[in-house]
Design a protein around this motif. Sequence first.
Motif, PDB file in Angstrom:
ATOM      1  N   LEU A  71       8.442  -5.329  -8.957  1.00 52.56           N
ATOM      2  CA  LEU A  71       7.068  -5.387  -8.455  1.00 52.56           C
ATOM      3  C   LEU A  71       7.030  -5.789  -6.985  1.00 52.56           C
ATOM      4  N   LYS A  72       7.888  -6.733  -6.608  1.00 50.55           N
ATOM      5  CA  LYS A  72       7.936  -7.173  -5.216  1.00 50.55           C
ATOM      6  C   LYS A  72       8.365  -6.029  -4.302  1.00 50.55           C
ATOM      7  N   ARG A 114       8.165  -2.788  -4.960  1.00 52.06           N
ATOM      8  CA  ARG A 114       7.132  -1.765  -4.998  1.00 52.06           C
ATOM      9  C   ARG A 114       5.978  -2.131  -4.067  1.00 52.06           C
ATOM     10  N   ASP A 115       5.573  -3.405  -4.101  1.00 50.26           N
ATOM     11  CA  ASP A 115       4.458  -3.836  -3.246  1.00 50.26           C
ATOM     12  C   ASP A 115       4.843  -3.825  -1.775  1.00 50.26           C
ATOM     13  N   SER A 116       6.096  -4.172  -1.448  1.00 50.02           N
ATOM     14  CA  SER A 116       6.515  -4.158  -0.045  1.00 50.02           C
ATOM     15  C   SER A 116       6.618  -2.720   0.471  1.00 50.02           C
ATOM     16  N   ASN A 117       7.005  -1.790  -0.383  1.00 56.08           N
ATOM     17  CA  ASN A 117       7.057  -0.374   0.022  1.00 56.08           C
ATOM     18  C   ASN A 117       5.670   0.183   0.262  1.00 56.08           C
ATOM     19  N   LYS A 118       4.690  -0.248  -0.512  1.00 57.57           N
ATOM     20  CA  LYS A 118       3.308   0.214  -0.323  1.00 57.57           C
ATOM     21  C   LYS A 118       2.740  -0.311   0.998  1.00 57.57           C
ATOM     22  N   SER A 119       3.090  -1.552   1.342  1.00 61.06           N
ATOM     23  CA  SER A 119       2.547  -2.133   2.571  1.00 61.06           C
ATOM     24  C   SER A 119       3.151  -1.495   3.814  1.00 61.06           C
TER      25      SER A 119
END
Length: 136
Positions: free
Chosen positions: A126-127, A129-134
Amino acid sequence: MVLAHSDQEAEATNFPVKNVGGPRGLGDPDDRKLRKVEKEVLIPKIMRDRAKKEKCIEEVAAFEDCCKNSNVFMVLKCREQNEKLWGCLTKWYKDETFVGECTEIYLQERSDFRRTGLQKKYRDYLKNRDSNKSEE
């Protein structure tokens, strides 16, 4: 096992009474007591993995190379590399500072699991995935 939370409700659970509680019902995240299986299996697994990946890199590489080049005769040909690898691993298994570090790593991971209800590999996913989205 059935635990009575009040007179009117009862909940079935597989956890012993001492491990129920905390924000997710997985135990107290701040509890630092270790069970026998944690001391004898889970923490040594962290120690083994860390020692191989961080402390005995050269010995692991030498043993792997020897095994790749020896095929069926690796038991005979790679004794020296195997002894060096086990010597290095044993040195780290007996190092009290290293054991303490690995115990703290385990306690932190267990605390995070009890707090979130998510295993480390899923929290890491999840971490990432969220850093890739940002970044997008």
